[in-house]
Structure formats: C-alpha cells, structure tokens
Scaffold this active site. Structure first.
Site, PDB file in Angstrom:
ATOM      1  CB  SER A   9       1.041 -22.026   5.446  1.00 50.23           C
ATOM      2  OG  SER A   9      -0.066 -21.173   5.177  1.00 50.23           O
ATOM      3  CB  THR A  10       1.627 -17.051   3.578  1.00 55.14           C
ATOM      4  OG1 THR A  10       0.398 -17.630   3.129  1.00 55.14           O
ATOM      5  CG2 THR A  10       2.121 -16.060   2.538  1.00 55.14           C
ATOM      6  CG  ASP A  64       2.697 -12.551   9.322  1.00 56.66           C
ATOM      7  OD1 ASP A  64       2.674 -13.716   8.872  1.00 56.66           O
ATOM      8  OD2 ASP A  64       2.513 -12.282  10.526  1.00 56.66           O
ATOM      9  N   GLY A  65       1.519 -13.251   6.454  1.00 58.37           N
ATOM     10  CA  GLY A  65       0.267 -13.601   5.804  1.00 58.37           C
ATOM     11  C   GLY A  65      -0.903 -12.996   6.559  1.00 58.37           C
ATOM     12  CB  ALA A  66      -3.760 -11.512   6.294  1.00 56.70           C
ATOM     13  CE  LYS A  77      -0.722 -10.986  10.941  1.00 53.97           C
ATOM     14  NZ  LYS A  77      -0.385 -12.295  10.329  1.00 53.97           N
ATOM     15  N   GLY A  80      -2.906 -18.934  13.294  1.00 52.23           N
ATOM     16  CA  GLY A  80      -1.733 -19.753  13.580  1.00 52.23           C
ATOM     17  C   GLY A  80      -1.297 -19.667  15.030  1.00 52.23           C
ATOM     18  CD  GLU A  86       1.072 -13.583  13.352  1.00 52.19           C
ATOM     19  OE1 GLU A  86       1.401 -14.395  12.474  1.00 52.19           O
ATOM     20  OE2 GLU A  86      -0.115 -13.383  13.682  1.00 52.19           O
TER      21      GLU A  86
END
Length: 215
Positions: A9-10, A64-66, A77, A80, A86
C-alpha cells in the site's frame, strides 16, 4: 536513474507519484524495476519505463514500505507476498529507502505479533511449516499457511508459484541474523521476510510529523 519499485500500500503511493512526476515532465530519464506483478501492472498503466534485474543488475535507489522496523533499521517485510522479489531488487540497490508510519516501529523484530512470512516450495509444505514452528518454539511461535483471502481454503500463491508460511511470535526474535540463517538452511525454504542490514534510511510518518532514521 534505475529505481527499485516496491510492493504494498505504501509503495503504491510512491509509484503513483512517480507516474505523476513523469507525466508533468518534472521527472525524466528513469527506469523502474518492479518487485511484483501488481507493481509492474500499476507502473505500466502510468507509463513508467520498466526493465528487469537481468538488464539492470545495479539499481541506484529502491523505495518500499515495511511491516516492522527496529532501532537498527532491520526490517520485517513481505506481508504483501512479494518478499523474494523485493529482497532481490533491494539487495541490488545502492540505497534503499523505507517509508512507513510509526505503528511499524518495534523494539525487536517479530514484536508486533503480526506475521513474519517465509516463502516455501509447495512440495511438502506441511513438513516445513512444522519445522519452522519448532525452530522458534521458545519464542512461542505459531506457524500458519497463508490462504488466498478469497473466502476459500485455497493457499496463497506467490508470483513465483510458491506458498507462504506466516510465523507469529509471542516474543521478539533475539538475534535476527541467526534466525535468518537457520531459516535459510532449511531445504524447501525459498526466502524469509527478515531484511537485515539492507535499509539505508527510514522515513517515518507520525502524529507529530515526519522523522528520518539513518544508520
């Protein structure tokens, strides 16, 4: 510039912003390396030039997000489902910037009580689920096969055709590097969601503003 495009999402907000900057001419001369099929589809719909690690083995920057961030900038991570791609892309990056909100900050990895994913081959997945749970028995670990989330009992299948075993810890992992090494040593394990020593900085959004964490 070669950019690693994260998943989740991020990361989706980041990809949207890149597409906007490209369309207005504020950004140019970039190529993106997506970390999942859905990021690839999103980026392509925004006319972001795309390539692969085969053609661009050196990446300038990954964003990227975490799911979890500890004080050493070590991460969990992969909730998702894109942990393998990743990790491949972000390990090939000169800089790896993580964007997260302050709910993702933990004192120790696994401390949120949420899933720490392990990607495993489909063959004899139950065998590996039991072994993974036993590996962290002293941490009160519970291992569960991730389901597709469509209301059925079908397993979730990654972009690479594998399953995911989610590990839930009652207590934080004491030594992430040792844990990662033990998980990786198991036959049938493809990759784990511990991203250790990889992030160069973390941008954390909270109620009081934005904080920049660096090593």
């Amino acid at each position: 510039m070669v950019l690693g495009l994260g998943t989740g999402s991020t990361a989706a907000f980041v990809v949207d912003k890149l597409g906007q900057l490209l369309s207005t001419g504020q950004l140019s001369n970039i190529v993106g390396i997506p970390t999942s099929k859905r990021t690839q589809e999103q980026a392509a719909s925004l006319n972001i030039p795309l390539s692969t690690l085969d053609l661009h083995p050196h990446i300038d920057l990954a964003i990227d997000g975490a799911d979890e961030v500890d004080p050493n900038l070590d991460l969990v991570k992969g909730r998702g489902g894109a942990l393998l791609r990743e990790k491949m892309v972000e390990a090939a990056s000169s800089s790896f910037i993580v964007v997260a909100d302050d709910s993702k900050l933990v004192s120790g990895l696994g401390g949120s009580g949420l899933a720490m994913p392990v990607e495993v081959v489909q063959f004899c997945w139950k065998y590996n689920l039991v072994r993974l749970e036993g590996l962290f028995k002293e941490l009160g670990c519970e291992a569960k096969l991730r389901l597709a989330g469509d209301g059925s009992e079908k397993p979730y299948v990654t972009d690479n055709g594998n399953y995911i075993v989610d590990l839930y810890f009652k207590n934080p992992i004491k030594d992430g590097f040792a844990a990662g090494k033990e998980i990786s040593a198991m036959e049938g394990v493809v990759e784990h969601g511990l991203f250790l020593g990889m992030a160069t900085s973390v941008i954390v959004a909270g109620k009081t503003g934005v904080e920049f964490m660096t090593k």
